[in-house]
Design a protein around this motif. Structure first.
Motif, PDB file in Angstrom:
ATOM      1  N   GLU A  25       0.875  -1.267  -0.173  1.00 57.91           N
ATOM      2  CA  GLU A  25      -0.024   0.256  -0.011  1.00 57.91           C
ATOM      3  C   GLU A  25       0.778   1.290  -0.019  1.00 57.91           C
ATOM      4  OE1 GLU A  25      -2.356  -0.323   3.495  1.00 57.91           O
ATOM      5  OE2 GLU A  25      -3.285  -2.284   2.877  1.00 57.91           O
ATOM      6  N   PHE A  26       2.110   1.134  -0.427  1.00 60.62           N
ATOM      7  CA  PHE A  26       3.028   2.157  -0.067  1.00 60.62           C
ATOM      8  C   PHE A  26       2.678   3.497  -0.832  1.00 60.62           C
ATOM      9  CE2 PHE A  26       6.983   4.234  -1.553  1.00 60.62           C
ATOM     10  CZ  PHE A  26       7.575   4.498  -0.582  1.00 60.62           C
ATOM     11  N   TYR A  27       2.442   3.562  -2.131  1.00 57.87           N
ATOM     12  CA  TYR A  27       1.973   4.679  -2.954  1.00 57.87           C
ATOM     13  C   TYR A  27       0.552   5.239  -2.592  1.00 57.87           C
ATOM     14  CZ  TYR A  27       6.217   3.593  -5.763  1.00 57.87           C
ATOM     15  OH  TYR A  27       7.738   3.292  -6.069  1.00 57.87           O
ATOM     16  N   GLN A  28      -0.077   4.454  -2.122  1.00 55.50           N
ATOM     17  CA  GLN A  28      -1.412   4.850  -1.910  1.00 55.50           C
ATOM     18  C   GLN A  28      -1.325   5.622  -0.460  1.00 55.50           C
ATOM     19  OE1 GLN A  28      -0.802   1.833  -2.798  1.00 55.50           O
ATOM     20  NE2 GLN A  28      -2.310   1.182  -4.297  1.00 55.50           N
ATOM     21  N   ALA A  29      -0.476   5.084   0.385  1.00 57.81           N
ATOM     22  CA  ALA A  29      -0.563   5.808   1.640  1.00 57.81           C
ATOM     23  C   ALA A  29       0.442   7.211   1.704  1.00 57.81           C
ATOM     24  CB  ALA A  29      -0.068   4.771   2.726  1.00 57.81           C
ATOM     25  N   ALA A  30       1.089   7.209   0.506  1.00 54.13           N
ATOM     26  CA  ALA A  30       2.264   8.428   0.748  1.00 54.13           C
ATOM     27  C   ALA A  30       1.578   9.667   0.337  1.00 54.13           C
ATOM     28  CB  ALA A  30       3.321   8.135  -0.406  1.00 54.13           C
ATOM     29  N   GLU A  31       2.175  10.769   0.820  1.00 58.24           N
ATOM     30  CA  GLU A  31       1.750  12.096   0.576  1.00 58.24           C
ATOM     31  C   GLU A  31       2.627  12.753  -0.388  1.00 58.24           C
ATOM     32  OE1 GLU A  31      -0.874  13.503   1.602  1.00 58.24           O
ATOM     33  OE2 GLU A  31      -1.470  12.365   3.333  1.00 58.24           O
ATOM     34  N   GLY A  32       2.048  13.336  -1.375  1.00 50.12           N
ATOM     35  CA  GLY A  32       2.605  14.124  -2.505  1.00 50.12           C
ATOM     36  C   GLY A  32       1.910  14.283  -3.530  1.00 50.12           C
ATOM     37  N   ASP A  33       2.345  14.427  -4.803  1.00 51.09           N
ATOM     38  CA  ASP A  33       1.750  14.977  -6.048  1.00 51.09           C
ATOM     39  C   ASP A  33       0.618  13.526  -6.242  1.00 51.09           C
ATOM     40  OD1 ASP A  33       1.187  14.750  -9.126  1.00 51.09           O
ATOM     41  OD2 ASP A  33       2.096  16.765  -9.003  1.00 51.09           O
ATOM     42  N   ARG A  34      -0.586  13.679  -6.053  1.00 51.80           N
ATOM     43  CA  ARG A  34      -1.404  12.581  -6.446  1.00 51.80           C
ATOM     44  C   ARG A  34      -1.231  11.791  -7.801  1.00 51.80           C
ATOM     45  NH1 ARG A  34      -1.145  10.788  -1.843  1.00 51.80           N
ATOM     46  NH2 ARG A  34      -2.216   9.110  -2.842  1.00 51.80           N
ATOM     47  N   GLU A  35      -1.265  12.488  -8.688  1.00 50.93           N
ATOM     48  CA  GLU A  35      -1.247  12.146 -10.150  1.00 50.93           C
ATOM     49  C   GLU A  35      -0.057  11.272 -10.339  1.00 50.93           C
ATOM     50  OE1 GLU A  35      -1.624  13.631 -14.884  1.00 50.93           O
ATOM     51  OE2 GLU A  35      -2.207  15.158 -13.073  1.00 50.93           O
ATOM     52  N   ARG A  36       1.114  11.857  -9.591  1.00 55.44           N
ATOM     53  CA  ARG A  36       2.361  11.288  -9.951  1.00 55.44           C
ATOM     54  C   ARG A  36       2.448  10.229  -9.278  1.00 55.44           C
ATOM     55  NH1 ARG A  36       7.790  14.822  -9.645  1.00 55.44           N
ATOM     56  NH2 ARG A  36       6.824  15.727 -11.771  1.00 55.44           N
ATOM     57  N   LEU A  37       1.825   9.972  -8.088  1.00 48.11           N
ATOM     58  CA  LEU A  37       2.073   8.988  -7.218  1.00 48.11           C
ATOM     59  C   LEU A  37       1.072   7.859  -7.748  1.00 48.11           C
ATOM     60  CD1 LEU A  37       1.592  10.411  -3.558  1.00 48.11           C
ATOM     61  CD2 LEU A  37       3.380   9.002  -4.435  1.00 48.11           C
ATOM     62  N   ALA A  38      -0.048   8.205  -8.451  1.00 48.44           N
ATOM     63  CA  ALA A  38      -0.814   7.056  -9.031  1.00 48.44           C
ATOM     64  C   ALA A  38       0.000   6.397 -10.072  1.00 48.44           C
ATOM     65  CB  ALA A  38      -2.152   7.725  -9.387  1.00 48.44           C
ATOM     66  N   ALA A  39       0.691   7.277 -11.122  1.00 47.45           N
ATOM     67  CA  ALA A  39       1.378   6.649 -12.242  1.00 47.45           C
ATOM     68  C   ALA A  39       2.649   5.776 -11.718  1.00 47.45           C
ATOM     69  CB  ALA A  39       1.999   7.879 -12.958  1.00 47.45           C
ATOM     70  N   MET A  40       3.444   6.335 -10.496  1.00 49.99           N
ATOM     71  CA  MET A  40       4.459   5.560 -10.042  1.00 49.99           C
ATOM     72  C   MET A  40       4.100   4.049  -9.596  1.00 49.99           C
ATOM     73  SD  MET A  40       6.522   8.529  -8.075  1.00 49.99           S
ATOM     74  CE  MET A  40       7.880   7.642  -7.869  1.00 49.99           C
ATOM     75  N   GLY A  41       2.579   4.263  -9.007  1.00 52.95           N
ATOM     76  CA  GLY A  41       2.114   3.068  -8.112  1.00 52.95           C
ATOM     77  C   GLY A  41       1.991   1.811  -9.353  1.00 52.95           C
ATOM     78  N   VAL A  42       2.134   2.162 -10.654  1.00 52.48           N
ATOM     79  CA  VAL A  42       1.684   0.969 -11.673  1.00 52.48           C
ATOM     80  C   VAL A  42       3.071   0.700 -12.255  1.00 52.48           C
ATOM     81  CG1 VAL A  42       0.687   0.287 -13.382  1.00 52.48           C
ATOM     82  CG2 VAL A  42      -0.562   1.702 -11.884  1.00 52.48           C
TER      83      VAL A  42
END
Length: 245
Positions: free
Chosen positions: A179-196
């Protein structure tokens, strides 16, 4: 029963922490699982027989007697946040503070609390969960900075504890399904892309097995640093980018 038989695991209710609790209890060890989500902790305790403490790792001073009274000879510093993994832009001062409090200060406080007992018993093992972001240059001044601190703390602590019988291991994983990227704080769009990632990522059980490998090693063997990557992930390269007009 193994010689190192009592373990504390932080961040125990998901991912690497949960898998580690399950691995340690399955190996016959007594485990104190620490996390904030009490409902998940109770379910994990019911499934594994672990003891649990519902608490924030930043607020463990009030539980010091409980922690030292458990007399752990293994400490797994796993709790952490991924704040800033997407970059520094948009990070608030509160988020920055939280990142360092959870990822750096809390592990140090636990080590300071528990090493006196380990020294008195002449045995112990501290396992710090770092990251490849703490060993290599990646897009993460904040997160990478906190994990670089864990790397240096682990290196220096091993030197500081030489002669005490206490071992120090740093586990530095690459991509782990969690759940690392979902729980992280930061740029949501970039986090969503990094999560895949599109690759076959490590599973939390892979890291838990690496932890068991380190703590099960003979007392004269210290597995110092383990860098663990998915086969399909590699780290390195040079970035050259022109200034945009």
């Amino acid at each position: 029963m193994t010689e190192l038989s009592r373990a504390i695991v932080t961040g125990a209710t998901s991912g690497i922490g949960e898998a580690t609790v399950r691995a340690l209890t399955s190996s016959g060890r007594q485990v104190l699982a620490i996390a904030r989500r009490e409902e998940r902790l109770r379910a994990l305790a019911n499934a594994t027989g672990a003891e649990f403490l519902a608490a924030d790792v930043r607020d463990l001073d009030e539980h010091a007697a409980h922690l030292t009274g458990f007399e752990p000879d293994i400490l797994i510093n796993n709790a952490g946040v991924g704040h800033g993994i997407s970059g520094l832009d948009g990070m608030t001062s509160d988020q920055l503070q939280e990142a360092f409090d959870i990822n750096v200060v809390a592990p140090l406080n636990l080590i300071a609390c528990l090493t006196p007992g380990m020294k008195a018993r002449r045995r112990g093992h501290i396992v710090n969960i770092g990251s490849i972001a703490g060993l290599h240059t990646l897009l993460s001044a904040v997160y990478g900075g906190t994990k670089s601190a864990i790397h240096r703390i682990s290196q220096n602590l091993r030197f500081e504890l030489s002669g005490t019988g206490i071992r120090v291991t740093e586990i530095a994983p690459g991509r782990v399904a969690s759940e690392f990227y979902q729980a992280a704080e930061g740029d949501r769009e970039r986090l969503a892309a990094m999560g895949v990632s599109g690759i076959r990522e490590l599973q939390p059980e892979d890291i838990a097995n690496a932890i068991l490998f380190a703590v099960d090693a003979p007392a004269h063997v210290n597995v110092a640093t383990l860098e663990i990557l998915p086969t399909e992930q590699a780290v390195g390269g040079i970035k050259a980018e022109a200034v945009k007009d």
